[in-house]
Design a protein around this motif. Sequence first.
Motif, short mmCIF file in Angstrom:
data_model
loop_
_atom_site.label_atom_id
_atom_site.label_comp_id
_atom_site.label_asym_id
_atom_site.label_seq_id
_atom_site.Cartn_x
_atom_site.Cartn_y
_atom_site.Cartn_z
N THR A 1 -9.54 -2.42 1.79
CA THR A 1 -9.54 -2.45 0.46
C THR A 1 -10.01 -1.23 -0.14
OG1 THR A 1 -9.49 -4.77 0.08
CG2 THR A 1 -9.99 -3.57 -1.87
N ASN A 2 -11.07 -0.94 0.38
CA ASN A 2 -12.00 0.42 -0.36
C ASN A 2 -11.75 1.72 0.43
OD1 ASN A 2 -13.91 -1.12 -2.29
ND2 ASN A 2 -13.71 -2.54 -0.66
N GLU B 1 -6.48 1.57 2.23
CA GLU B 1 -5.52 1.68 1.44
C GLU B 1 -5.66 2.92 0.48
OE1 GLU B 1 -5.30 -2.32 -0.50
OE2 GLU B 1 -4.42 -2.99 1.10
N PRO B 2 -6.69 3.07 -0.12
CA PRO B 2 -6.86 4.25 -0.98
C PRO B 2 -6.55 5.65 -0.52
CG PRO B 2 -8.86 3.04 -1.50
CD PRO B 2 -8.14 2.47 -0.08
N GLU C 1 -13.13 13.12 -1.64
CA GLU C 1 -11.90 12.65 -2.46
C GLU C 1 -10.61 13.25 -1.63
OE1 GLU C 1 -9.66 13.37 -6.89
OE2 GLU C 1 -11.80 14.38 -6.20
N LYS D 1 -7.63 10.38 -4.73
CA LYS D 1 -8.40 9.25 -4.33
C LYS D 1 -9.86 9.43 -3.90
CE LYS D 1 -4.64 6.45 -5.04
NZ LYS D 1 -4.50 5.55 -6.29
N ARG D 2 -10.97 8.86 -4.66
CA ARG D 2 -11.91 9.03 -4.53
C ARG D 2 -12.89 7.96 -3.69
NH1 ARG D 2 -15.89 12.55 -4.62
NH2 ARG D 2 -14.68 14.03 -6.20
N ILE D 3 -13.27 8.27 -2.45
CA ILE D 3 -14.00 6.97 -1.85
C ILE D 3 -15.41 7.17 -1.77
CG2 ILE D 3 -11.83 6.46 -0.12
CD1 ILE D 3 -13.78 7.90 2.08
N SER E 1 0.95 -1.34 0.00
CA SER E 1 0.11 -0.13 0.00
C SER E 1 0.71 1.30 -0.14
CB SER E 1 -0.74 -0.17 1.29
OG SER E 1 -1.87 1.23 1.50
#
Length: 410
Positions: free
Chosen positions: A230-231, A234-235, A307, A311-313, A32
């Motif tokens: 994961t979602n 990490e992002p 964001e 990275k956009r969650i 990561s």
Amino acid sequence: MFQINRRLLAAICAGIVISGLVACFSVFGGKSDSFSLPHLHPREEGMNEQALENMDAIMEKAIQNGVFPGGVVLVASKRGIVYEKAYGSAYRYKNGNKTPSENPIPVNSGTVYDIASITKLFTATAVMQLAEKKQLSLDDPVARYLPLFGVNGKEKITIRQLLSHTSGLPATLPLDRLPGDREEKLALVFTSKPVVKPGSKMIYSDIGYIVLGELVRKISGISLADYLRTNIFEPLGMNATLYTPPFNLRSSIAATEDQSASRRGMVWGEVHDENAWALGGISGHAGLFSTAEDLAKFGLAFMNRGEWNGKRILKPQSVDEMTRLQTGHIPDAFRGLGWELSQDWYMGPFAANQAFGHTGFTGTSLFIDPKRDVMVILLTNRVHPTRTGPNVSEVRKQIAEAVFSSILDK
């Protein structure tokens, strides 16, 4: 500048620093990208540095008065960290009698805290991500996805009602004192009865968020821990955020409560919440451990409408939905989806009506005032060594007031 927790970094990372980014193997075992948030001078963000330093006296007095042994304060704008400082001890006492440890551990800005109910914000975000993918609808009955839930008057309870604490479910159940393995305890949660008519009242319910965590697991096909890693983690580069920390991280984690009465002893490096512990440490309502900077990365994603760092969650519309009032039909209920809205008991009296945040039983809090472009994070272990100390909420409020007093022309 950010003070690196070297024990934590050594335990969780093996990598190199390139242009301010640390490529490392995270605590989860996968590769990561971790990055440190930019540190900005308060004046750049329209804040008075001397006024922010008033928080030193607030924190030091709280430590002297036994509110908590230590803590971390972080203040940020939507561009990065404006102020961050650590105080006191992460581990101070050997037992609930406050016997001093021969080897106390000081807090640093990378100390990992049990964030308790702030975990709910991550569960809610996961549910919103699944809604964006059209894998569920917020107004679907929960029983459509978890059939065992649809008994005892819960057939029509919706996902939105769980998220906004309006399902009518009880606040908690004594899962730690009930027999059975994890699946048997979850069955007790699923078959529990509402204590009021669903939709008629706001009852802050850990039970509802345990269900939501299992909903994420059922729909995604992976564990809640893996889904969040994961979602979300990490992002956003949240490499110090996790469930069930390995034992070798213990010296980097703030100790919590002496629970010798329940044979757990000093709870340190494992979840404090009894029900999350009964469920193996992984639950939708509590169980996550994190640092102030990692939580700031999450908060910055909300400050920047879903964001951060490219990275956009979440979509902007999802952020709006989570942070708008969902409970206007219920008196004295100020809930979004996951987030709590405009609460001066810990956000202070100067927070705007649009402010949103959450607290944790262990002595943690995070809130964001989008009108004034400010986020305030306070992490403490106020339950170390017992939960019977002075009220931490007054300190939360004083910290908020110090931050708002520093804001210039906003």
